[in-house]
Design an enzyme around this catalytic site. Structure first.
Site, mmCIF file in Angstrom:
data_model
loop_
_atom_site.group_PDB
_atom_site.id
_atom_site.type_symbol
_atom_site.label_atom_id
_atom_site.label_comp_id
_atom_site.label_asym_id
_atom_site.label_seq_id
_atom_site.Cartn_x
_atom_site.Cartn_y
_atom_site.Cartn_z
ATOM 1 N N HIS A 1 0.850 -1.190 0.000
ATOM 2 C CA HIS A 1 0.000 0.000 0.000
ATOM 3 C C HIS A 1 0.888 1.242 0.000
ATOM 4 C CE1 HIS A 1 -3.432 2.537 0.767
ATOM 5 N NE2 HIS A 1 -2.877 3.013 1.870
ATOM 6 N N GLY B 1 2.497 5.038 4.347
ATOM 7 C CA GLY B 1 1.857 5.583 5.536
ATOM 8 C C GLY B 1 0.449 5.045 5.687
ATOM 9 N N GLU B 2 -0.177 5.348 6.823
ATOM 10 C CA GLU B 2 -1.529 4.870 7.092
ATOM 11 C C GLU B 2 -2.535 5.477 6.110
ATOM 12 O OE1 GLU B 2 -2.352 2.587 9.314
ATOM 13 O OE2 GLU B 2 -0.275 2.378 10.007
ATOM 14 N N SER B 3 -3.648 4.779 5.917
ATOM 15 C CA SER B 3 -4.715 5.285 5.042
ATOM 16 C C SER B 3 -5.225 6.632 5.553
ATOM 17 C CB SER B 3 -5.877 4.286 4.990
ATOM 18 O OG SER B 3 -5.473 3.083 4.376
ATOM 19 N N GLY B 4 -5.397 7.575 4.627
ATOM 20 C CA GLY B 4 -5.940 8.881 4.973
ATOM 21 C C GLY B 4 -4.931 9.878 5.494
ATOM 22 N N GLY C 1 -2.523 11.314 3.762
ATOM 23 C CA GLY C 1 -2.229 12.362 2.781
ATOM 24 C C GLY C 1 -1.296 11.958 1.663
ATOM 25 N N LYS C 2 -1.145 10.668 1.432
ATOM 26 C CA LYS C 2 -0.227 10.202 0.377
ATOM 27 C C LYS C 2 -0.703 10.649 -1.008
ATOM 28 C CE LYS C 2 -0.684 5.859 1.447
ATOM 29 N NZ LYS C 2 -1.592 6.011 2.608
ATOM 30 N N ASP D 1 -2.102 4.036 -4.422
ATOM 31 C CA ASP D 1 -2.795 3.063 -3.578
ATOM 32 C C ASP D 1 -2.092 1.705 -3.525
ATOM 33 O OD1 ASP D 1 -5.007 2.499 -1.792
ATOM 34 O OD2 ASP D 1 -5.680 1.086 -3.332
ATOM 35 N N GLU E 1 -7.169 8.066 -6.021
ATOM 36 C CA GLU E 1 -8.359 8.211 -5.187
ATOM 37 C C GLU E 1 -8.154 9.373 -4.220
ATOM 38 O OE1 GLU E 1 -10.668 6.064 -1.461
ATOM 39 O OE2 GLU E 1 -9.011 5.026 -2.458
ATOM 40 N N ARG F 1 17.239 15.295 12.727
ATOM 41 C CA ARG F 1 17.309 16.686 12.280
ATOM 42 C C ARG F 1 18.580 16.983 11.497
ATOM 43 N NH1 ARG F 1 15.565 20.543 17.215
ATOM 44 N NH2 ARG F 1 15.657 22.028 15.477
#
Length: 316
Positions: free
Chosen positions: A142, A157-160, A162-163, A181, A206, A247
């Site tokens: 994913h 990254g996790e769903s939602g 902002g990828k 996706d 999407e 950093r």
């Protein structure tokens, strides 16, 4: 992992622009499962020990000239021995035309005879390169894969998180989308991973709240790319004030896919951060490192020089 990878001969014919001289033979059920090819030089002399009959077989100028030097009976016997060895197909390069009797033998043993206008060396190199990609070990993850300044950047990254939105902003800034996706990752070599899109979702993005958009139609063909080597990974994660983020970047972090290590940066997401600009900067910085310049090491060097200079001044 998809298990043992294989590719249809019909796909090879289409990709390599081969002419099928035996159209009555059904190629739909013929598969290739190794990327190597074979030029049956020794086999044409009758030596079949250690013969790799599961490889794509190629007849070039040398093999064709040798067969032409034989009597008609000998030539027929050599072709019969080769075509009866359960090979997947026989490809004639340089537009060399097989005799009608060879076509008859091929139909008898149900071995497709194909022809390429390319030189033998060019065809061999191209088909091996393409087969290595198609038959490489493959996983699907994913994420979003984009081409940023020529560097393949895999955003995870996790769903939602902002990828897709970051990818859309990168598209507007002139970069190219490979897939959204779902990313098919193939291990082409111990050093190279290549990402591409599954056929169903190719060139679609999407966007939550809007739906599906067709990138190729909306932004043009220059905004998409069929596949891309994966050079670095950007992992998006929610901002955590208690976590210590890198950093300076003196030490590289890596993630692993199919046994290959790829440079990975964890990027904390919070309101007001322009993810597309940060991804651009990461891609350029990675490219700069490949060219031999490391900004973090340069800063560290300057700090050390200033400290040494300060110590020298204290002595006076």
């Amino acid at each position: 992992m998809n298990g043992k990878e294989r590719v249809k001969l019909s796909k090879v014919i289409e990709k390599m622009n081969l002419e099928n001289l035996t159209p009555d033979i059904d190629v739909g059920g013929i598969w290739l499962n190794i990327p190597e090819v074979n030029r049956p030089a020794l086999q044409l002399t009758g030596f079949y020990d250690q013969f790799d009959n599961d490889r794509l077989q190629i007849i070039g100028n040398v093999e064709y000239a040798y067969l032409s030097s034989l009597s008609e009976t000998e030539r027929y016997e050599r072709y019969m021995q080769l075509l009866s060895s359960n090979i997947p197909c026989l490809v004639f390069c340089r537009s060399l035309q097989p005799e009608p009797k060879v076509i008859e033998l091929a139909c008898k043993y149900q071995i497709p005879i194909l022809m390429s206008a390319q030189t033998t060396s060019s065809f061999t190199a191209e088909v091996i390169r393409w087969l290595k990609v198609q038959l490489a070990p493959c996983i699907v993850i994913h994420g979003v894969l984009v081409d940023v300044y020529g560097e393949g950047v895999l955003i995870t990254g996790e769903s939602g998180i902002g990828k897709s939105e970051a990818a859309l902003e990168l598209l507007k800034r002139g970069h190219r989308l490979v897939t959204d996706d779902a990313v098919e990752i193939r291990k082409v070599s111990d050093e190279t991973l290549v990402g591409s899109a599954p056929g169903v979702t190719k060139y679609f993005i999407e966007l939550r709240g809007i739906g599906i958009i067709d990138v190729k139609t909306l932004f043009g063909v220059e905004s998409v790319k069929e596949n891309q080597q994966i050079d670095m990974v950007i992992k998006l994660e929610d901002w955590n004030k208690d976590k210590e983020y890198d950093r300076l970047g003196l030490e590289e972090e890596y993630t692993e896919y199919l046994g290959n290590k790829v440079v990975c940066h964890s990027l904390p997401v919070r309101p007001g951060r322009n993810l597309a600009v940060i991804v651009e900067a990461a891609a350029v910085n990675y490219r700069q490192k490949k060219m031999g310049y490391n900004a973090a090491k340069e800063l560290y060097k300057r700090v050390q020089e200033n400290l040494m200079k300060g110590d020298d001044e204290d002595e006076f």
